[in-house]
Write a protein that holds these residues in place. Structure first.
Motif, PDB file in Angstrom:
ATOM      1  N   HIS A 137       0.839  -1.202   0.000  1.00 37.83           N
ATOM      2  CA  HIS A 137       0.000   0.000   0.000  1.00 37.83           C
ATOM      3  C   HIS A 137       0.877   1.255   0.000  1.00 37.83           C
ATOM      4  CE1 HIS A 137      -3.350   2.603   0.974  1.00 37.83           C
ATOM      5  NE2 HIS A 137      -2.625   3.124   1.951  1.00 37.83           N
ATOM      6  N   LEU A 138       0.617   2.183  -0.921  1.00 37.34           N
ATOM      7  CA  LEU A 138       1.392   3.433  -0.959  1.00 37.34           C
ATOM      8  C   LEU A 138       0.566   4.628  -0.524  1.00 37.34           C
ATOM      9  CD1 LEU A 138       3.256   3.111  -4.391  1.00 37.34           C
ATOM     10  CD2 LEU A 138       4.196   2.720  -2.108  1.00 37.34           C
ATOM     11  N   SER A 139      -0.660   4.682  -1.000  1.00 37.70           N
ATOM     12  CA  SER A 139      -1.451   5.887  -0.747  1.00 37.70           C
ATOM     13  C   SER A 139      -2.917   5.568  -0.990  1.00 37.70           C
ATOM     14  CB  SER A 139      -0.960   6.969  -1.731  1.00 37.70           C
ATOM     15  OG  SER A 139      -1.814   8.071  -1.730  1.00 37.70           O
ATOM     16  N   GLY A 140      -3.786   6.267  -0.272  1.00 39.08           N
ATOM     17  CA  GLY A 140      -5.221   6.047  -0.468  1.00 39.08           C
ATOM     18  C   GLY A 140      -5.978   7.319  -0.147  1.00 39.08           C
ATOM     19  N   ALA A 141      -7.182   7.423  -0.632  1.00 39.75           N
ATOM     20  CA  ALA A 141      -8.010   8.600  -0.325  1.00 39.75           C
ATOM     21  C   ALA A 141      -9.464   8.224  -0.528  1.00 39.75           C
ATOM     22  CB  ALA A 141      -7.637   9.770  -1.242  1.00 39.75           C
ATOM     23  N   GLU A 142     -10.340   8.873   0.216  1.00 41.61           N
ATOM     24  CA  GLU A 142     -11.771   8.667   0.040  1.00 41.61           C
ATOM     25  C   GLU A 142     -12.493  10.006   0.118  1.00 41.61           C
ATOM     26  OE1 GLU A 142      -9.418   6.584   2.362  1.00 41.61           O
ATOM     27  OE2 GLU A 142     -10.928   5.252   1.517  1.00 41.61           O
ATOM     28  N   ARG A 143     -13.411  10.204  -0.795  1.00 45.29           N
ATOM     29  CA  ARG A 143     -14.161  11.457  -0.875  1.00 45.29           C
ATOM     30  C   ARG A 143     -15.620  11.149  -1.223  1.00 45.29           C
ATOM     31  NH1 ARG A 143     -11.344  16.000  -2.623  1.00 45.29           N
ATOM     32  NH2 ARG A 143     -13.372  17.005  -2.267  1.00 45.29           N
ATOM     33  N   ILE A 144     -16.449  12.168  -1.134  1.00 44.89           N
ATOM     34  CA  ILE A 144     -17.833  12.083  -1.600  1.00 44.89           C
ATOM     35  C   ILE A 144     -18.059  13.266  -2.531  1.00 44.89           C
ATOM     36  CG2 ILE A 144     -20.257  12.319  -0.906  1.00 44.89           C
ATOM     37  CD1 ILE A 144     -19.613  10.892   1.689  1.00 44.89           C
ATOM     38  N   GLY A 145     -18.746  13.048  -3.644  1.00 40.90           N
ATOM     39  CA  GLY A 145     -18.985  14.163  -4.560  1.00 40.90           C
ATOM     40  C   GLY A 145     -20.306  14.020  -5.309  1.00 40.90           C
ATOM     41  N   ARG A 146     -20.694  15.130  -5.925  1.00 37.28           N
ATOM     42  CA  ARG A 146     -21.863  15.128  -6.818  1.00 37.28           C
ATOM     43  C   ARG A 146     -21.366  14.793  -8.220  1.00 37.28           C
ATOM     44  NH1 ARG A 146     -22.759  21.105  -4.646  1.00 37.28           N
ATOM     45  NH2 ARG A 146     -20.690  21.049  -5.574  1.00 37.28           N
ATOM     46  N   VAL A 147     -22.275  14.573  -9.144  1.00 38.97           N
ATOM     47  CA  VAL A 147     -21.848  14.143 -10.475  1.00 38.97           C
ATOM     48  C   VAL A 147     -20.890  15.166 -11.094  1.00 38.97           C
ATOM     49  CG1 VAL A 147     -23.840  15.054 -11.790  1.00 38.97           C
ATOM     50  CG2 VAL A 147     -22.664  13.003 -12.566  1.00 38.97           C
ATOM     51  N   ASP A 148     -21.139  16.462 -10.854  1.00 43.28           N
ATOM     52  CA  ASP A 148     -20.274  17.499 -11.435  1.00 43.28           C
ATOM     53  C   ASP A 148     -18.871  17.520 -10.816  1.00 43.28           C
ATOM     54  OD1 ASP A 148     -22.361  18.201 -12.955  1.00 43.28           O
ATOM     55  OD2 ASP A 148     -22.853  20.055 -11.877  1.00 43.28           O
ATOM     56  N   ASP A 149     -18.708  16.909  -9.646  1.00 44.20           N
ATOM     57  CA  ASP A 149     -17.404  16.928  -8.958  1.00 44.20           C
ATOM     58  C   ASP A 149     -16.517  15.750  -9.375  1.00 44.20           C
ATOM     59  OD1 ASP A 149     -18.423  19.016  -7.287  1.00 44.20           O
ATOM     60  OD2 ASP A 149     -19.396  17.499  -6.032  1.00 44.20           O
ATOM     61  N   LEU A 150     -17.096  14.761 -10.068  1.00 36.07           N
ATOM     62  CA  LEU A 150     -16.388  13.481 -10.193  1.00 36.07           C
ATOM     63  C   LEU A 150     -15.051  13.604 -10.914  1.00 36.07           C
ATOM     64  CD1 LEU A 150     -19.311  10.975 -10.899  1.00 36.07           C
ATOM     65  CD2 LEU A 150     -18.292  11.666  -8.734  1.00 36.07           C
ATOM     66  N   SER A 151     -15.024  14.354 -12.041  1.00 33.70           N
ATOM     67  CA  SER A 151     -13.758  14.358 -12.783  1.00 33.70           C
ATOM     68  C   SER A 151     -12.686  15.130 -12.036  1.00 33.70           C
ATOM     69  CB  SER A 151     -13.944  14.882 -14.214  1.00 33.70           C
ATOM     70  OG  SER A 151     -14.700  16.044 -14.202  1.00 33.70           O
ATOM     71  N   SER A 152     -13.029  16.263 -11.405  1.00 34.51           N
ATOM     72  CA  SER A 152     -11.976  17.026 -10.718  1.00 34.51           C
ATOM     73  C   SER A 152     -11.486  16.275  -9.472  1.00 34.51           C
ATOM     74  CB  SER A 152     -12.460  18.429 -10.345  1.00 34.51           C
ATOM     75  OG  SER A 152     -13.545  18.334  -9.467  1.00 34.51           O
ATOM     76  N   VAL A 153     -12.403  15.638  -8.739  1.00 39.37           N
ATOM     77  CA  VAL A 153     -11.955  14.911  -7.536  1.00 39.37           C
ATOM     78  C   VAL A 153     -11.082  13.727  -7.945  1.00 39.37           C
ATOM     79  CG1 VAL A 153     -12.708  13.569  -5.531  1.00 39.37           C
ATOM     80  CG2 VAL A 153     -13.943  15.642  -6.149  1.00 39.37           C
ATOM     81  N   THR A 154     -11.484  13.017  -9.010  1.00 44.07           N
ATOM     82  CA  THR A 154     -10.685  11.870  -9.453  1.00 44.07           C
ATOM     83  C   THR A 154      -9.295  12.329  -9.904  1.00 44.07           C
ATOM     84  OG1 THR A 154     -12.725  10.878 -10.223  1.00 44.07           O
ATOM     85  CG2 THR A 154     -10.714   9.806 -10.918  1.00 44.07           C
ATOM     86  N   ALA A 155      -9.239  13.451 -10.623  1.00 46.07           N
ATOM     87  CA  ALA A 155      -7.933  13.960 -11.078  1.00 46.07           C
ATOM     88  C   ALA A 155      -7.056  14.294  -9.869  1.00 46.07           C
ATOM     89  CB  ALA A 155      -8.132  15.192 -11.953  1.00 46.07           C
TER      90      ALA A 155
END
Ligand code: AMP
Length: 267
Positions: free
Chosen positions: A18-36
């Motif tokens: 394991h090197l790194s991990g993250a968890e978030r919650i977003g709306r459909v409009d947030d998905l690409s920026s949060v994933t990036a």
């Protein structure tokens, strides 16, 4: 119409480590920026990842709007030994038995996964006996599906920065601890990072909130982790693990900031 929410998770690994991990919650409009942002995080973690897995899932159940993040207090200590001594004191105040505190501190210091490795998730520790309760001691329990409401994110990050807490790890840890403190049967949490240069950690409990400790490990130490202290008489393990992994929780503001206090052990 009800808002549709998505859970976003990232896991970066190299040869299974394991090197790194993250968890978030977003709306459909947030998905690409949060994933990036998550992919950038994985690439910046210092080691070259063999695999970066991002998972986006629609949240079909209810989203808990938990209000304020935990209250926050920083304890200033000169070194890791003093920080761990303070952690013992704070965890005793939360109702965790000394034997359980000692074991958790030892596991975190030595690397809590088999072979002294770091875990992907958290240990679940019986708050009386110190027994490990998680079913997989390498993986632990990964707390997921928690975030600051996207509409409140800028204000929350600014409030933290105004108190000198602009490191992304602090915001993420505060959100994670916030969710953990809403979980049934959890008495307290102890954490320090496995990042060798990030020395601060915390003890959190439902009464005193997030108690940041400026040093919980020595510079260069690559070991760390999380211990969630659980009262097994107050919650069925399966209920707790399902809550930690599945229940979506959003926060919409910071809690109270208490003044920084310097702490030294009594002579
Ligand atoms: P970090 O603060 O990201 O350096 O994480 C420190 C340790 O906490 C990791 O090595 C994991 O063992 C554990 N951890 C990190 N993220 C989570 C999570 N979402 N849920 C449970 N444990 C976690």
């Amino acid at each position: 119409m009800e808002q549709t929410w998505y859970s976003l998770r990232m896991r970066a690994s190299d040869a299974g480590r394991h090197l790194s991990g993250a968890e978030r919650i977003g709306r459909v409009d947030d998905l690409s920026s949060v994933t990036a942002g998550m992919v950038e995080r994985a690439l910046a973690c210092g080691a070259s990842a063999e695999q970066i897995v991002c998972t986006v899932e629609r949240i079909d159940g209810a989203v808990v709007h938990a209000g304020a993040l935990p209250n926050l207090k920083t304890w200033d200590v000169p070194d890791a030994d003093t920080g761990r001594c303070l952690a013992r004191t704070l965890l005793a105040r939360s109702g965790v038995a000394p034997a359980a505190v000692d074991k958790a501190l030892q596991w975190l210091a030595e690397g809590p996964a088999p072979g002294g490795q770091v875990m992907r998730g958290a240990m679940l520790v019986d708050a009386r006996s110190g027994r490990r309760l998680e079913s997989d001691p390498a993986r632990g329990v990964r707390v997921s599906r928690m975030d600051v409401h996207p509409g409140a994110r800028t204000a929350v990050l600014s409030a933290l920065a105004a108190h000198g807490l602009s490191h992304h790890r602090t915001a993420e840890a505060l959100v994670l601890a916030g969710k953990v403190l809403t979980a049934p049967g959890v008495l307290a949490e102890l954490c320090w990072s496995d990042a060798p240069d990030y020395l601060a950690g915390y003890v959190a409990d439902p009464t005193h909130g997030y108690q940041r400790i400026t040093h919980l490990k020595a510079p260069g130490d690559p070991r760390g982790g999380r211990a969630l202290f659980v009262d097994p008489d107050r919650v069925a393990l399966v209920t707790l693990v399902t809550y930690l992994e599945q229940q979506a929780v959003l926060f919409d503001r910071v809690g109270t900031f208490h003044p920084v206090e310097t702490w030294r052990p009594e002579p």
